[in-house]
Design an enzyme around this catalytic site. Structure first.
Site, mmCIF file in Angstrom:
data_model
loop_
_atom_site.group_PDB
_atom_site.id
_atom_site.type_symbol
_atom_site.label_atom_id
_atom_site.label_comp_id
_atom_site.label_asym_id
_atom_site.label_seq_id
_atom_site.Cartn_x
_atom_site.Cartn_y
_atom_site.Cartn_z
ATOM 1 N N CYS A 78 23.825 14.443 -109.542
ATOM 2 C CA CYS A 78 23.234 13.222 -110.109
ATOM 3 C C CYS A 78 22.430 13.503 -111.375
ATOM 4 O O CYS A 78 22.061 12.575 -112.083
ATOM 5 C CB CYS A 78 22.337 12.545 -109.086
ATOM 6 S SG CYS A 78 23.190 12.130 -107.582
ATOM 7 N N HIS B 52 16.371 8.443 -111.799
ATOM 8 C CA HIS B 52 17.609 8.364 -111.012
ATOM 9 C C HIS B 52 17.367 7.434 -109.827
ATOM 10 O O HIS B 52 16.348 7.518 -109.139
ATOM 11 C CB HIS B 52 17.983 9.770 -110.533
ATOM 12 C CG HIS B 52 19.113 9.793 -109.562
ATOM 13 N ND1 HIS B 52 20.264 9.055 -109.737
ATOM 14 C CD2 HIS B 52 19.285 10.464 -108.390
ATOM 15 C CE1 HIS B 52 21.079 9.267 -108.730
ATOM 16 N NE2 HIS B 52 20.506 10.119 -107.896
ATOM 17 N N ASN C 246 23.082 4.327 -105.006
ATOM 18 C CA ASN C 246 23.060 5.561 -105.790
ATOM 19 C C ASN C 246 24.434 5.765 -106.426
ATOM 20 O O ASN C 246 25.414 5.994 -105.726
ATOM 21 C CB ASN C 246 22.707 6.725 -104.850
ATOM 22 C CG ASN C 246 22.666 8.073 -105.536
ATOM 23 O OD1 ASN C 246 23.089 8.207 -106.684
ATOM 24 N ND2 ASN C 246 22.165 9.067 -104.837
HETATM 25 N N1 ACO Z 1 21.409 3.117 -90.092
HETATM 26 C C1 ACO Z 1 20.630 3.254 -89.013
HETATM 27 N N2 ACO Z 1 20.111 4.421 -88.619
HETATM 28 C C2 ACO Z 1 20.392 5.511 -89.375
HETATM 29 C C3 ACO Z 1 21.207 5.439 -90.519
HETATM 30 C C4 ACO Z 1 21.723 4.169 -90.864
HETATM 31 N N3 ACO Z 1 22.505 3.997 -91.949
HETATM 32 N N4 ACO Z 1 21.303 6.664 -91.053
HETATM 33 C C5 ACO Z 1 20.573 7.493 -90.290
HETATM 34 N N5 ACO Z 1 20.037 6.807 -89.261
HETATM 35 C C6 ACO Z 1 19.171 7.291 -88.190
HETATM 36 C C7 ACO Z 1 19.322 8.761 -87.936
HETATM 37 O O1 ACO Z 1 20.406 9.006 -87.075
HETATM 38 C C8 ACO Z 1 17.986 9.108 -87.317
HETATM 39 O O2 ACO Z 1 18.032 8.731 -85.963
HETATM 40 P P1 ACO Z 1 17.325 9.668 -84.859
HETATM 41 O O3 ACO Z 1 15.863 9.698 -85.236
HETATM 42 O O4 ACO Z 1 17.624 8.944 -83.581
HETATM 43 O O5 ACO Z 1 17.988 11.007 -84.996
HETATM 44 C C9 ACO Z 1 17.014 8.156 -88.000
HETATM 45 O O6 ACO Z 1 17.823 7.109 -88.578
HETATM 46 C C10 ACO Z 1 16.187 8.808 -89.105
HETATM 47 O O7 ACO Z 1 17.017 9.557 -89.929
HETATM 48 P P2 ACO Z 1 16.463 10.395 -91.118
HETATM 49 O O8 ACO Z 1 17.617 11.102 -91.785
HETATM 50 O O9 ACO Z 1 15.298 11.221 -90.674
HETATM 51 O O10 ACO Z 1 15.901 9.223 -92.052
HETATM 52 P P3 ACO Z 1 15.097 9.334 -93.403
HETATM 53 O O11 ACO Z 1 13.870 8.549 -93.311
HETATM 54 O O12 ACO Z 1 15.038 10.755 -93.897
HETATM 55 O O13 ACO Z 1 16.064 8.558 -94.407
HETATM 56 C C11 ACO Z 1 17.706 8.956 -96.086
HETATM 57 C C12 ACO Z 1 17.388 9.015 -94.607
HETATM 58 C C13 ACO Z 1 17.602 7.529 -96.567
HETATM 59 C C14 ACO Z 1 19.120 9.474 -96.288
HETATM 60 C C15 ACO Z 1 16.688 9.838 -96.853
HETATM 61 O O14 ACO Z 1 16.593 11.094 -96.246
HETATM 62 C C16 ACO Z 1 17.065 10.023 -98.285
HETATM 63 O O15 ACO Z 1 17.066 9.092 -99.072
HETATM 64 N N6 ACO Z 1 17.358 11.277 -98.692
HETATM 65 C C17 ACO Z 1 17.735 11.559 -100.063
HETATM 66 C C18 ACO Z 1 19.185 11.277 -100.185
HETATM 67 C C19 ACO Z 1 19.670 11.272 -101.583
HETATM 68 O O16 ACO Z 1 19.027 10.789 -102.470
HETATM 69 N N7 ACO Z 1 20.883 11.811 -101.742
HETATM 70 C C20 ACO Z 1 21.587 11.724 -102.927
HETATM 71 C C21 ACO Z 1 21.309 12.852 -103.841
HETATM 72 S S1 ACO Z 1 22.126 12.607 -105.277
HETATM 73 C C22 ACO Z 1 23.677 13.306 -105.470
HETATM 74 O O17 ACO Z 1 23.798 14.340 -106.125
HETATM 75 C C23 ACO Z 1 24.918 12.575 -104.871
#
Ligand code: ACO
Length: 330
Positions: free
Chosen positions: A114, A253, A283
């Site tokens: 990204c 970003h 994203n």
């Molecule tokens: N809907 C409902 N529940 C979900 C979903 C969903 N879509 N996705 C995950 N969960 C659940 C998980 O299973 C977990 O459940 P559990 O506690 O029973 O195990 C719970 O929600 C919490 O999951 P986490 O992964 O801890 O949630 P978090 O608050 O970290 O949010 C997220 C996840 C949004 C992905 C966050 O970590 C994030 O934004 N990370 C950065 C991602 C990013 O920007 N990536 C792109 C990089 S750029 C590139 O180069 C492509």
């Protein structure tokens, strides 16, 4: 003052088809409420079948060229930042060159996740500042929907398709004042595509294992992003000899509103100086910064003399930032 590179034209392409959080509720076990509170995303745009990354890159590029008032023959260099090239080779930049008819341009792709668009701005700026080239086209274009596992709720809610483009020319007033680029390859496995390259060529097994889709340790990437976005923004502002309070618009970003908020807090920026369009597009990886920049300017939020900070993080893991004293010239 030494010769600098500046952005003289912007363009973007957003595919018309919209996929809302409500639509996703019917596809995987998720909810509009979860996606909105954890990410800030409400909907994303997806291309139709048959549309390629070079197609949408060209749409954004044509708009940027018209905006800059340049003919396609004037382009000396095309850099396409993408993690979703049309194919392993030739480069998407070469495909764009052919589709645009930009026969005077050198062309190559740059892959920095990204952060790719901001990395590409830094590369293009070197060619312009050295005097080797007069005009460069820098494009961030992605069709992430093709590398997304639509059965994996932890990733499929995050991504969208789109393209943004910028024309870069020389200026003796303002322009891109400083860059901060970095990488931490030890974090590579927190955001990657396991198969389809030389290590694990595509096979029936890799397809069955869904090795051609994005794998992500969301938490790891989140922690990295929170640490890096603020650092990269502060560092580049310092390199430019400025203070955070000099910033007129912060264009980060667009991955997650909580990540953007934490970076903005580190700079102590008020909400009105932080550009956010993530709710509409999700994203879009390397397309996210140029789309945001083009949209901010369309909304009248950028004028000559303004100090604009761009910052991104992404797969690699990588980060990149720049400070622009906006000067579009004539
Ligand atoms: N809907 C409902 N529940 C979900 C979903 C969903 N879509 N996705 C995950 N969960 C659940 C998980 O299973 C977990 O459940 P559990 O506690 O029973 O195990 C719970 O929600 C919490 O999951 P986490 O992964 O801890 O949630 P978090 O608050 O970290 O949010 C997220 C996840 C949004 C992905 C966050 O970590 C994030 O934004 N990370 C950065 C991602 C990013 O920007 N990536 C792109 C990089 S750029 C590139 O180069 C492509």
């Amino acid at each position: 003052m030494s010769r600098k590179a500046t952005i003289t034209g912007l363009g973007k392409y957003i595919p018309p088809r919209v996929l809302t959080n409500k639509d996703l509720e019917k596809m995987v076990d998720t909810s509009d409420e979860w996606i909105t509170t954890r990410t800030g995303i409400k909907e994303r745009h997806l291309v139709e079948d048959g549309v390629s990354t070079s197609d949408i890159a060209c749409d954004a590029a044509r708009e940027a060229l018209a905006d800059a008032g340049l003919a396609v023959e004037d382009i000396d260099l095309i850099i396409v930042a993408t993690v979703t090239p049309d194919m392993p080779f030739p480069s998407t930049a070469c495909l764009v060159q052919e589709k645009l008819g930009a026969w005077n341009a050198a062309a190559f792709d740059l892959e920095a996740g990204c952060s790719g668009f901001v990395y590409s701005l830094a590369v293009a700026a070197q060619f312009i500042e050295s005097g080797l080239y007069r005009n460069a086209l820098v494009i961030g274009a992605e069709i992430l929907s093709r590398i997304t596992d639509w059965e994996d709720r932890s990733t499929c809610v995050l991504f969208g398709d789109g393209a943004g483009a910028a024309v870069i020319e020389a200026t003796d007033k303002g322009g891109m004042l400083a860059f901060e680029l970095g990488a931490d390859g030890s974090g590579g496995k927190s955001l990657y595509i396991p198969a389809g390259g030389s290590l694990k060529p595509s096979s029936v097994t890799t397809i069955e294992e869904k090795g051609h889709f994005i794998r992500m340790e969301g938490n790891q990437v989140f922690k990295f992003a929170v640490k890096t976005m603020g650092y990269a923004a502060l560092k580049v502002i310092e390199k430019a000899g400025l203070q955070p309070e000099d910033v007129d618009l912060f264009v980060p970003h667009q991955a997650n509103t909580r990540i953007i908020q934490s970076a903005a807090n580190k700079l102590k920026l008020p909400e009105e100086k932080v550009f956010v369009n993530l709710p509409k597009y999700g994203n879009t990886s390397s397309a996210s910064v140029p789309i945001a920049l083009a949209e901010a300017r369309e909304e009248g939020l950028i004028k000559d003399g303004d100090i604009i900070v761009l910052v991104a993080f992404g797969a690699g893991l990588t980060w990149a930032s720049t400070v622009i004293e906006w000067n579009e010239g004539e």
